[in-house]
Design a protein around this motif. Structure first.
Motif, PDB file in Angstrom:
ATOM      1  N   GLY A  45      49.718  23.309  15.776  1.00 54.80           N
ATOM      2  CA  GLY A  45      48.508  22.821  14.582  1.00 54.80           C
ATOM      3  C   GLY A  45      48.474  24.461  13.675  1.00 54.80           C
ATOM      4  N   VAL A  46      48.396  25.675  14.043  1.00 55.93           N
ATOM      5  CA  VAL A  46      48.367  26.398  13.428  1.00 55.93           C
ATOM      6  C   VAL A  46      49.329  27.605  14.810  1.00 55.93           C
ATOM      7  N   GLU A  90      48.411  23.970  10.139  1.00 59.15           N
ATOM      8  CA  GLU A  90      47.787  23.557   9.727  1.00 59.15           C
ATOM      9  C   GLU A  90      45.770  24.130  10.516  1.00 59.15           C
ATOM     10  N   ASP A 143      42.211  23.394  11.947  1.00 57.15           N
ATOM     11  CA  ASP A 143      40.893  22.814  11.409  1.00 57.15           C
ATOM     12  C   ASP A 143      40.042  23.050  12.434  1.00 57.15           C
ATOM     13  N   LEU A 198      50.083  28.040   5.514  1.00 57.52           N
ATOM     14  CA  LEU A 198      48.598  27.232   5.471  1.00 57.52           C
ATOM     15  C   LEU A 198      49.293  25.880   4.710  1.00 57.52           C
ATOM     16  N   ALA A 199      48.763  25.271   5.501  1.00 56.78           N
ATOM     17  CA  ALA A 199      49.135  23.588   4.751  1.00 56.78           C
ATOM     18  C   ALA A 199      47.932  22.762   5.110  1.00 56.78           C
ATOM     19  N   PHE A 200      46.907  22.824   5.800  1.00 55.70           N
ATOM     20  CA  PHE A 200      45.757  22.272   5.343  1.00 55.70           C
ATOM     21  C   PHE A 200      44.574  23.172   6.312  1.00 55.70           C
ATOM     22  N   ASP A 212      40.435  23.082   6.534  1.00 55.47           N
ATOM     23  CA  ASP A 212      38.900  22.219   6.461  1.00 55.47           C
ATOM     24  C   ASP A 212      37.983  23.238   6.196  1.00 55.47           C
TER      25      ASP A 212
END
Length: 178
Positions: A8-9, A27, A29, A57-59, A61
């Motif tokens: 994810g990252v 991402e 999170d 960075l696509a996302f 939180d």
């Protein structure tokens, strides 16, 4: 140097004009924040000037943003600083809703962050040369224009952060009982 934190990252580190630039990819999170941001935490205590490049960075939180803000506070206590650069629209939306963009922490590019990060606020996303960003975000529907008035953004951000934190705790508690 590229380090694979968790699925994810990814974090890539480089030096530029006396600053350390971290490029976050993927991402960020609640599941990836601890490992993905650990290189930042280590440098923050060493009086380092840190730029976090959010171009890839696509996302992100609220939990991850909270961790980044904690690293920023740590860096400032140690005599350094941390700023964010080039957020994607979805990440910028979070930064605006949580009122991070208006506090001198967000720049439109790494170049602007390098040249103005610790001198003048003219390069900030929410003021100066890029002052129309808020209006364009509102026009595009990324952020409601009503959120820029009356502190509504901070109330919503705090509520959302509380909900995410509570859900995360519940997930961890349930995982521990099975």
């Amino acid at each position: 140097m590229t380090a694979r934190a968790m699925p994810g990252v990814e974090v890539e580190k480089s030096a530029r004009a006396g600053c350390v630039v971290f490029v976050l990819r993927g991402e960020l999170d609640v599941c990836t924040a601890a490992d993905g941001l650990s290189p930042l935490t280590a440098l923050a205590a060493a009086r380092t000037w840190i730029i976090v490049d959010l171009t890839k960075l696509a996302f992100m939180d609220c939990y991850s943003l909270g961790k980044i803000m904690a690293v920023c506070a740590q860096a400032r206590r140690a005599g350094g600083d941390l700023v964010l650069a080039s957020p994607q629209p979805i990440v910028l939306r979070l930064l605006v809703l949580c009122d991070v963009a208006s506090h001198g922490l967000v720049f439109t590019s790494v170049d602007e962050a390098v040249s103005g990060a610790w001198s003048a606020p003219a390069a900030l996303v929410m003021s100066g040369a890029a002052g129309s960003t808020a209006a364009s975000l509102a026009r595009s529907g990324i952020v409601s224009s009503a959120l820029f008035r009356g502190g509504t953004a901070m109330r919503h951000a705090r509520m959302l952060t509380g909900l995410i934190t509570a859900a995360s705790r519940k997930r961890h508690e349930e995982a521990g009982t099975h």
